[in-house]
Design a protein around this motif. Structure first.
Motif, PDB file in Angstrom:
ATOM      1  N   LEU A  69      60.897  62.354  50.879  1.00  0.00           N
ATOM      2  CA  LEU A  69      61.288  61.042  50.340  1.00  0.00           C
ATOM      3  C   LEU A  69      60.987  60.966  48.847  1.00  0.00           C
ATOM      4  O   LEU A  69      61.828  60.517  48.061  1.00  0.00           O
ATOM      5  N   LYS A  70      59.812  61.422  48.442  1.00  0.00           N
ATOM      6  CA  LYS A  70      59.457  61.420  47.018  1.00  0.00           C
ATOM      7  C   LYS A  70      60.442  62.253  46.208  1.00  0.00           C
ATOM      8  O   LYS A  70      60.885  61.843  45.137  1.00  0.00           O
ATOM      9  N   GLU A  71      60.787  63.436  46.728  1.00  0.00           N
ATOM     10  CA  GLU A  71      61.748  64.302  46.037  1.00  0.00           C
ATOM     11  C   GLU A  71      63.106  63.623  45.913  1.00  0.00           C
ATOM     12  O   GLU A  71      63.748  63.697  44.858  1.00  0.00           O
ATOM     13  N   MET A  72      63.552  62.992  46.986  1.00  0.00           N
ATOM     14  CA  MET A  72      64.858  62.328  46.979  1.00  0.00           C
ATOM     15  C   MET A  72      64.866  61.174  45.981  1.00  0.00           C
ATOM     16  O   MET A  72      65.805  61.037  45.193  1.00  0.00           O
ATOM     17  N   PHE A  73      63.845  60.323  46.022  1.00  0.00           N
ATOM     18  CA  PHE A  73      63.777  59.202  45.080  1.00  0.00           C
ATOM     19  C   PHE A  73      63.698  59.702  43.638  1.00  0.00           C
ATOM     20  O   PHE A  73      64.345  59.149  42.743  1.00  0.00           O
ATOM     21  N   THR A  74      62.912  60.756  43.416  1.00  0.00           N
ATOM     22  CA  THR A  74      62.792  61.307  42.068  1.00  0.00           C
ATOM     23  C   THR A  74      64.143  61.813  41.581  1.00  0.00           C
ATOM     24  O   THR A  74      64.572  61.493  40.460  1.00  0.00           O
ATOM     25  N   GLY A  75      64.826  62.580  42.403  1.00  0.00           N
ATOM     26  CA  GLY A  75      66.133  63.108  42.024  1.00  0.00           C
ATOM     27  C   GLY A  75      67.147  62.013  41.761  1.00  0.00           C
ATOM     28  O   GLY A  75      67.879  62.046  40.754  1.00  0.00           O
ATOM     29  N   MET A  76      67.165  61.021  42.626  1.00  0.00           N
ATOM     30  CA  MET A  76      68.128  59.928  42.465  1.00  0.00           C
ATOM     31  C   MET A  76      67.813  59.072  41.243  1.00  0.00           C
ATOM     32  O   MET A  76      68.712  58.514  40.624  1.00  0.00           O
ATOM     33  N   SER A  77      66.542  58.977  40.880  1.00  0.00           N
ATOM     34  CA  SER A  77      66.182  58.151  39.726  1.00  0.00           C
ATOM     35  C   SER A  77      66.668  58.763  38.418  1.00  0.00           C
ATOM     36  O   SER A  77      66.801  58.066  37.415  1.00  0.00           O
ATOM     37  N   MET A  78      66.991  60.052  38.434  1.00  0.00           N
ATOM     38  CA  MET A  78      67.428  60.739  37.215  1.00  0.00           C
ATOM     39  C   MET A  78      68.818  60.274  36.750  1.00  0.00           C
ATOM     40  O   MET A  78      69.209  60.557  35.618  1.00  0.00           O
ATOM     41  N   VAL A  79      69.554  59.566  37.594  1.00  0.00           N
ATOM     42  CA  VAL A  79      70.867  59.047  37.176  1.00  0.00           C
ATOM     43  C   VAL A  79      70.716  57.667  36.534  1.00  0.00           C
ATOM     44  O   VAL A  79      71.704  57.012  36.232  1.00  0.00           O
ATOM     45  N   ASN A  80      69.465  57.240  36.324  1.00  0.00           N
ATOM     46  CA  ASN A  80      69.191  55.925  35.731  1.00  0.00           C
ATOM     47  C   ASN A  80      69.948  54.813  36.456  1.00  0.00           C
ATOM     48  O   ASN A  80      70.749  54.095  35.863  1.00  0.00           O
ATOM     49  N   PRO A  81      69.685  54.661  37.751  1.00  0.00           N
ATOM     50  CA  PRO A  81      70.450  53.693  38.545  1.00  0.00           C
ATOM     51  C   PRO A  81      70.149  52.246  38.164  1.00  0.00           C
ATOM     52  O   PRO A  81      69.008  51.891  37.879  1.00  0.00           O
ATOM     53  N   ILE A  82      71.193  51.454  38.146  1.00  0.00           N
ATOM     54  CA  ILE A  82      71.079  50.012  37.973  1.00  0.00           C
ATOM     55  C   ILE A  82      71.719  49.386  39.205  1.00  0.00           C
ATOM     56  O   ILE A  82      72.901  49.616  39.483  1.00  0.00           O
ATOM     57  N   PHE A  83      70.933  48.612  39.952  1.00  0.00           N
ATOM     58  CA  PHE A  83      71.405  47.996  41.184  1.00  0.00           C
ATOM     59  C   PHE A  83      71.674  46.507  40.989  1.00  0.00           C
ATOM     60  O   PHE A  83      70.919  45.825  40.292  1.00  0.00           O
ATOM     61  N   THR A  84      72.728  46.046  41.626  1.00  0.00           N
ATOM     62  CA  THR A  84      72.993  44.609  41.713  1.00  0.00           C
ATOM     63  C   THR A  84      73.267  44.285  43.175  1.00  0.00           C
ATOM     64  O   THR A  84      73.817  45.116  43.917  1.00  0.00           O
ATOM     65  N   TYR A  85      72.858  43.111  43.570  1.00  0.00           N
ATOM     66  CA  TYR A  85      73.082  42.626  44.931  1.00  0.00           C
ATOM     67  C   TYR A  85      73.979  41.401  44.852  1.00  0.00           C
ATOM     68  O   TYR A  85      73.850  40.591  43.941  1.00  0.00           O
ATOM     69  N   SER A  86      74.873  41.260  45.839  1.00  0.00           N
ATOM     70  CA  SER A  86      75.761  40.093  45.821  1.00  0.00           C
ATOM     71  C   SER A  86      75.307  39.016  46.799  1.00  0.00           C
ATOM     72  O   SER A  86      76.045  38.078  47.079  1.00  0.00           O
ATOM     73  N   GLY A  87      74.099  39.134  47.296  1.00  0.00           N
ATOM     74  CA  GLY A  87      73.530  38.138  48.200  1.00  0.00           C
ATOM     75  C   GLY A  87      72.441  38.776  49.044  1.00  0.00           C
ATOM     76  O   GLY A  87      72.323  39.999  49.087  1.00  0.00           O
ATOM     77  N   HIS A  88      71.660  37.937  49.684  1.00  0.00           N
ATOM     78  CA  HIS A  88      70.557  38.418  50.512  1.00  0.00           C
ATOM     79  C   HIS A  88      70.458  37.551  51.760  1.00  0.00           C
ATOM     80  O   HIS A  88      70.543  36.323  51.666  1.00  0.00           O
ATOM     81  N   GLU A  89      70.256  38.196  52.903  1.00  0.00           N
ATOM     82  CA  GLU A  89      69.903  37.487  54.128  1.00  0.00           C
ATOM     83  C   GLU A  89      68.584  38.075  54.613  1.00  0.00           C
ATOM     84  O   GLU A  89      68.423  39.300  54.629  1.00  0.00           O
ATOM     85  N   VAL A  90      67.681  37.197  54.984  1.00  0.00           N
ATOM     86  CA  VAL A  90      66.380  37.623  55.500  1.00  0.00           C
ATOM     87  C   VAL A  90      66.136  36.885  56.802  1.00  0.00           C
ATOM     88  O   VAL A  90      66.223  35.653  56.855  1.00  0.00           O
ATOM     89  N   PHE A  91      65.856  37.656  57.843  1.00  0.00           N
ATOM     90  CA  PHE A  91      65.522  37.086  59.145  1.00  0.00           C
ATOM     91  C   PHE A  91      64.147  37.598  59.539  1.00  0.00           C
ATOM     92  O   PHE A  91      63.861  38.787  59.380  1.00  0.00           O
ATOM     93  N   ILE A  92      63.315  36.695  60.043  1.00  0.00           N
ATOM     94  CA  ILE A  92      61.944  37.056  60.408  1.00  0.00           C
ATOM     95  C   ILE A  92      61.669  36.617  61.830  1.00  0.00           C
ATOM     96  O   ILE A  92      62.007  35.493  62.226  1.00  0.00           O
ATOM     97  N   THR A  93      61.032  37.505  62.587  1.00  0.00           N
ATOM     98  CA  THR A  93      60.499  37.142  63.891  1.00  0.00           C
ATOM     99  C   THR A  93      59.116  37.780  63.995  1.00  0.00           C
ATOM    100  O   THR A  93      58.979  39.002  63.883  1.00  0.00           O
ATOM    101  N   GLY A  94      58.111  36.939  64.081  1.00  0.00           N
ATOM    102  CA  GLY A  94      56.745  37.453  64.118  1.00  0.00           C
ATOM    103  C   GLY A  94      56.420  38.213  62.854  1.00  0.00           C
ATOM    104  O   GLY A  94      56.571  37.697  61.749  1.00  0.00           O
TER     105      GLY A  94
END
Length: 130
Positions: A51-76
């Motif tokens: 996981l660390k290797e994957m995140f490190t490799g992917m971070s090299m593309v200088n990612p910028i994320f945007t979200y178009s909305g969020h839903e959060v559901f909680i139980t316990g």
């Protein structure tokens, strides 16, 4: 959104910000040990070193994320976060990279009240596009 839903959303935003800042230790701190992340559809990974290797490799593309909305559901002490996302970045050769998907994350509330991801699938829409 309730305060607890906002706490879940804050956990997601903290991970996104850490990833965009290439702070892989902070990214990993947003996950429980043995959490599963799906970097590619049908290819879940739970090994912390990979996981660390994957995140490190992917971070090299200088990612910028945007979200178009969020839903959060909680139980316990379990929460689900669902959000459509878009990412832009640049490969080392300056090629622009654009991706999008539907993030589905499952989080568990820890004894200290912090929410950590246990499952993270940014390709939750994979089957609808198959």
């Amino acid at each position: 959104m309730t305060e607890e839903q906002q706490n879940v959303l804050n956990a997601i935003q903290k991970m996104t910000e850490a990833f965009q800042n290439k702070d892989i230790d902070a990214v990993m701190a947003c996950y429980e040990p043995k959490a599963t992340v799906v970097f590619e559809p049908e290819s879940p990974i739970s090994d912390e070193n990979v996981l660390k290797e994957m995140f490190t490799g992917m971070s090299m593309v200088n990612p910028i994320f945007t979200y178009s909305g969020h839903e959060v559901f909680i139980t316990g002490n379990i929460a689900t976060h669902i959000a459509p996302w878009k990412m832009t970045g640049k490969a080392p050769d300056e090629t622009v990279i654009k991706q999008s998907g539907l993030s589905i994350a499952v989080l568990r509330k820890q004894e200290d009240g912090k929410w950590l991801m246990i499952l993270d699938n940014p390709y939750g829409n994979f089957l609808t596009n198959k």
